[in-house]
Design a protein around this motif. Structure first.
Motif, PDB file in Angstrom:
ATOM      1  N   ASN A 148      -8.836 -38.222   6.690  1.00 50.46           N
ATOM      2  CA  ASN A 148      -7.994 -39.421   6.631  1.00 50.46           C
ATOM      3  C   ASN A 148      -6.519 -39.170   6.326  1.00 50.46           C
ATOM      4  N   TYR A 149      -6.173 -37.921   5.947  1.00 54.85           N
ATOM      5  CA  TYR A 149      -4.774 -37.628   5.652  1.00 54.85           C
ATOM      6  C   TYR A 149      -4.250 -36.542   6.593  1.00 54.85           C
ATOM      7  N   THR A 150      -2.972 -36.632   6.931  1.00 53.86           N
ATOM      8  CA  THR A 150      -2.350 -35.682   7.846  1.00 53.86           C
ATOM      9  C   THR A 150      -2.276 -34.287   7.231  1.00 53.86           C
ATOM     10  N   ASP A 151      -2.594 -33.264   8.064  1.00 54.58           N
ATOM     11  CA  ASP A 151      -2.446 -31.881   7.600  1.00 54.58           C
ATOM     12  C   ASP A 151      -0.955 -31.584   7.418  1.00 54.58           C
ATOM     13  N   GLU A 152      -0.624 -30.749   6.475  1.00 54.90           N
ATOM     14  CA  GLU A 152       0.796 -30.504   6.179  1.00 54.90           C
ATOM     15  C   GLU A 152       0.960 -29.109   5.600  1.00 54.90           C
ATOM     16  N   PRO A 153       2.180 -28.594   5.545  1.00 49.05           N
ATOM     17  CA  PRO A 153       2.406 -27.252   4.991  1.00 49.05           C
ATOM     18  C   PRO A 153       2.016 -27.188   3.518  1.00 49.05           C
ATOM     19  N   VAL A 154       1.593 -26.009   3.090  1.00 49.19           N
ATOM     20  CA  VAL A 154       1.276 -25.783   1.680  1.00 49.19           C
ATOM     21  C   VAL A 154       2.579 -25.831   0.880  1.00 49.19           C
ATOM     22  N   PRO A 155       2.594 -26.490  -0.284  1.00 51.88           N
ATOM     23  CA  PRO A 155       3.805 -26.503  -1.114  1.00 51.88           C
ATOM     24  C   PRO A 155       4.348 -25.095  -1.321  1.00 51.88           C
ATOM     25  N   ASP A 199       0.790 -17.058 -18.822  1.00 48.98           N
ATOM     26  CA  ASP A 199       2.002 -16.870 -19.618  1.00 48.98           C
ATOM     27  C   ASP A 199       2.222 -18.018 -20.591  1.00 48.98           C
ATOM     28  N   PHE A 200       1.360 -18.990 -20.580  1.00 44.47           N
ATOM     29  CA  PHE A 200       1.559 -20.187 -21.397  1.00 44.47           C
ATOM     30  C   PHE A 200       0.433 -20.332 -22.423  1.00 44.47           C
ATOM     31  N   GLU A 201       0.701 -21.106 -23.428  1.00 47.24           N
ATOM     32  CA  GLU A 201      -0.280 -21.339 -24.494  1.00 47.24           C
ATOM     33  C   GLU A 201      -1.531 -21.989 -23.921  1.00 47.24           C
ATOM     34  N   GLY A 202      -2.654 -21.503 -24.355  1.00 45.75           N
ATOM     35  CA  GLY A 202      -3.922 -22.046 -23.852  1.00 45.75           C
ATOM     36  C   GLY A 202      -4.219 -21.625 -22.435  1.00 45.75           C
ATOM     37  N   HIS A 203      -3.392 -20.708 -21.885  1.00 43.44           N
ATOM     38  CA  HIS A 203      -3.576 -20.229 -20.506  1.00 43.44           C
ATOM     39  C   HIS A 203      -3.612 -21.391 -19.514  1.00 43.44           C
ATOM     40  N   TYR A 204      -2.752 -22.376 -19.806  1.00 38.64           N
ATOM     41  CA  TYR A 204      -2.676 -23.540 -18.919  1.00 38.64           C
ATOM     42  C   TYR A 204      -1.251 -24.060 -18.907  1.00 38.64           C
ATOM     43  N   VAL A 205      -0.795 -24.474 -17.710  1.00 34.62           N
ATOM     44  CA  VAL A 205       0.501 -25.133 -17.572  1.00 34.62           C
ATOM     45  C   VAL A 205       0.371 -26.205 -16.497  1.00 34.62           C
ATOM     46  N   ASP A 206       0.980 -27.321 -16.738  1.00 34.43           N
ATOM     47  CA  ASP A 206       0.897 -28.431 -15.786  1.00 34.43           C
ATOM     48  C   ASP A 206       1.845 -28.178 -14.626  1.00 34.43           C
ATOM     49  N   GLN A 207       1.321 -28.169 -13.417  1.00 33.03           N
ATOM     50  CA  GLN A 207       2.140 -28.068 -12.208  1.00 33.03           C
ATOM     51  C   GLN A 207       1.322 -28.631 -11.040  1.00 33.03           C
ATOM     52  N   GLN A 208       1.990 -28.893  -9.932  1.00 33.83           N
ATOM     53  CA  GLN A 208       1.301 -29.464  -8.777  1.00 33.83           C
ATOM     54  C   GLN A 208       0.567 -28.379  -7.997  1.00 33.83           C
ATOM     55  N   TYR A 209      -0.727 -28.624  -7.800  1.00 32.80           N
ATOM     56  CA  TYR A 209      -1.541 -27.752  -6.961  1.00 32.80           C
ATOM     57  C   TYR A 209      -2.032 -28.486  -5.702  1.00 32.80           C
ATOM     58  N   MET A 210      -2.006 -29.799  -5.725  1.00 35.87           N
ATOM     59  CA  MET A 210      -2.524 -30.600  -4.606  1.00 35.87           C
ATOM     60  C   MET A 210      -1.543 -30.601  -3.433  1.00 35.87           C
ATOM     61  N   PRO A 211      -2.042 -30.837  -2.208  1.00 35.14           N
ATOM     62  CA  PRO A 211      -1.140 -31.073  -1.068  1.00 35.14           C
ATOM     63  C   PRO A 211      -0.239 -32.264  -1.388  1.00 35.14           C
ATOM     64  N   SER A 249       0.742 -34.913   0.238  1.00 33.15           N
ATOM     65  CA  SER A 249       0.358 -36.268   0.647  1.00 33.15           C
ATOM     66  C   SER A 249      -0.734 -36.864  -0.245  1.00 33.15           C
ATOM     67  N   ILE A 250      -1.423 -36.043  -0.997  1.00 32.52           N
ATOM     68  CA  ILE A 250      -2.502 -36.561  -1.847  1.00 32.52           C
ATOM     69  C   ILE A 250      -2.354 -36.048  -3.278  1.00 32.52           C
ATOM     70  N   LYS A 251      -1.126 -35.822  -3.676  1.00 36.55           N
ATOM     71  CA  LYS A 251      -0.894 -35.167  -4.971  1.00 36.55           C
ATOM     72  C   LYS A 251      -1.387 -35.998  -6.159  1.00 36.55           C
ATOM     73  N   ASP A 252      -1.546 -37.293  -5.973  1.00 34.63           N
ATOM     74  CA  ASP A 252      -2.007 -38.141  -7.069  1.00 34.63           C
ATOM     75  C   ASP A 252      -3.507 -38.441  -7.001  1.00 34.63           C
ATOM     76  N   ARG A 253      -4.208 -37.872  -5.991  1.00 32.96           N
ATOM     77  CA  ARG A 253      -5.644 -38.118  -5.842  1.00 32.96           C
ATOM     78  C   ARG A 253      -6.422 -37.348  -6.916  1.00 32.96           C
ATOM     79  N   LYS A 254      -7.535 -37.936  -7.357  1.00 32.76           N
ATOM     80  CA  LYS A 254      -8.393 -37.295  -8.342  1.00 32.76           C
ATOM     81  C   LYS A 254      -9.827 -37.304  -7.816  1.00 32.76           C
ATOM     82  N   TYR A 255     -10.408 -36.126  -7.681  1.00 34.42           N
ATOM     83  CA  TYR A 255     -11.754 -36.004  -7.133  1.00 34.42           C
ATOM     84  C   TYR A 255     -12.815 -35.831  -8.229  1.00 34.42           C
ATOM     85  N   TYR A 256     -12.610 -34.853  -9.067  1.00 36.01           N
ATOM     86  CA  TYR A 256     -13.630 -34.562 -10.061  1.00 36.01           C
ATOM     87  C   TYR A 256     -13.412 -35.385 -11.319  1.00 36.01           C
ATOM     88  N   VAL A 257     -14.405 -36.222 -11.602  1.00 38.63           N
ATOM     89  CA  VAL A 257     -14.377 -37.043 -12.813  1.00 38.63           C
ATOM     90  C   VAL A 257     -15.613 -36.687 -13.631  1.00 38.63           C
TER      91      VAL A 257
END
Length: 434
Positions: free
Chosen positions: A360-367, A392-404, A406-414
């Motif tokens: 349902n969403y257009t294919d697009e280049p990887v960020p 390199d960050f505390e807790g071995h986690y850092v917030d950044q965008q991994y999603m394509p 066009s769907i960067k705000d989608r959430k699949y796993y709940v």
């Protein structure tokens, strides 16, 4: 019997064939459709039965009832064979039936046993004749006609479902066979223990033919005593019919497999084991069951208990290494583990949403910051610029965008609140995810 030759042939035929009822009042079982006042019985008695399909397990009376209709009808009747009756033969039958109807007002019944074996070409040949009423078709089959037969034929027939005979029905038939002087063993002095009859009726599992075949073997293989009495004990009965038969045609197989899967999902280990045992007893390939368990370990348990997948795969591996019957213990262990585990369908829900978005969403280049940097010159294309290395960050986690994008705000796993997923919920909260 028409002649001496036919009489001799009848006497030499199997007991189950000799004891086949020839009149409606002799017919046993299927009260739901041929009981007093029921539609099928009224139609037979008034010779007004239209094209029909009798569908049910072996030995429950389908062919017998079709033969009774043939014997009692005032119409012509023709029995055909799904394998040997070709298109040319069928056209000749239809032409004769048309002549009888036009000149004499006489209907023609065409009776076909195991009608699911009919090809589409054969079905297409007879279809117009059924539709116009030139012939009245009666087919009997052990397969579900909705699945195994041409839809056009089924839509023009009334489908009557037959069920396995009850234990009492089979006991009545056994008694008839022992006392019938013309077709059964009424001319012999047979004493059969109650436990022996009960065993034959129980193991036959609703199949009267199986019970009568076993009775015939028991009688014919047992010598009379000095008084001329043939004693049939429970031990003799057990030797004559050693294993309960379970109907395992395609429809019943898929129904049992469905019940097994729903029992896994429903956390009922007793029911899952019951269906597992029935399928194995009936000869189902245990690898099919193992594959379904692996699927349900993810679909219905998932990360609520990640050990379910380990148990399922290990059981499948054990089946491969040691084989049956030993592997039934490993399979049973995995079945119980999956059933008794906390349940969550979050994995299947997540992957279904992800695959839906692909369509349902257009294919697009990887960020840019996520692109491959392993080859020379990748940095000139901007690949990897801006990527944050989580370790390199505390807790071995850092917030950044991994999603394509066009769907960067989608959430699949709940994650659910079930089992081990509670820990995932807490970890996501720590990472600032909602």
């Amino acid at each position: 019997m028409d002649n001496l030759f036919q009489l001799q042939m009848h006497k030499r035929s199997p007991l189950a064939d000799r004891m086949r009822p020839t009149k409606l009042e002799e017919f046993i079982g299927q009260e739901n459709i041929v009981g007093k006042g029921k539609l099928l019985r009224r139609a037979i008695e008034t010779d007004s039965l239209t094209s029909s399909i009798f569908f049910g397990p072996p030995g429950c009376g389908k062919t017998t009832l079709a033969s009774i209709i043939a014997n009692e009808t005032k119409s012509d009747f023709i029995k055909i064979n799904a394998v040997s009756t070709g298109v040319k033969d069928m056209r000749a039958i239809i032409e004769k039936a048309k002549t009888n109807l036009e000149l004499y007002g006489k209907a023609t019944y065409v009776i076909l046993d195991e009608c699911h074996r009919w090809t589409k070409t054969q079905s297409d040949t007879i279809l117009p004749a059924i539709e116009s009423g030139v012939i009245r078709f009666i087919g009997s089959t052990t397969e579900n006609p909705m699945i195994s037969m041409t839809a056009a034929i089924v839509s023009r027939c009334r489908v009557f479902q037959f069920y396995p005979l009850s234990k009492d029905d089979i006991l009545i038939t056994i008694d008839r066979a022992i006392t019938d002087g013309n077709n059964g063993y009424g001319d012999k002095d047979i004493r059969i223990e109650k436990e022996a009859k009960e065993h034959l009726a129980m193991i036959a599992n609703g199949d009267v033919r199986s019970a009568l075949n076993a009775l015939e073997l028991a009688v014919e293989s047992t010598s009379a005593d000095e008084d001329g009495v043939i004693h049939i004990t429970k031990e003799i009965a057990e030797e004559s019919i050693q294993k309960r038969m379970i109907n395992i045609d395609d429809e019943h197989f898929y129904n049992m497999l469905s019940a097994f899967c729903k029992s896994l999902r429903g956390s009922d280990s007793n029911a899952a084991l019951a269906w597992f045992a029935r399928m194995i007893y009936a000869g189902v390939d245990p690898r099919i069951i193992a594959r379904r368990m692996i699927a349900h370990a993810s679909e219905d348990v998932g990360l609520a208990n990640s050990g379910a997948m380990i148990q399922a795969v290990t059981a499948a591996k054990a089946l491969e290494m040691v084989g049956m019957p030993e592997a039934r213990l490993s399979l049973a262990q995995a079945i119980i583990y999956i059933c008794e585990s906390p349940k969550s369908n979050s994995v299947v829900a997540a992957v279904d949403k992800a695959f839906s978005d692909v369509e349902n969403y257009t294919d697009e280049p990887v960020p840019t910051h996520l692109r491959d940097t392993s080859y020379k010159g990748a940095n000139k294309l901007g690949n990897g610029i801006g990527y944050k290395y989580p370790h390199d960050f505390e807790g071995h986690y850092v917030d950044q965008q991994y999603m394509p994008n066009s769907i960067k705000d989608r959430k699949y796993y709940v994650p659910s609140e079930q089992g081990q997923e509670k820990n995932i919920v807490q970890l996501q909260k720590q990472r600032g995810k909602k």
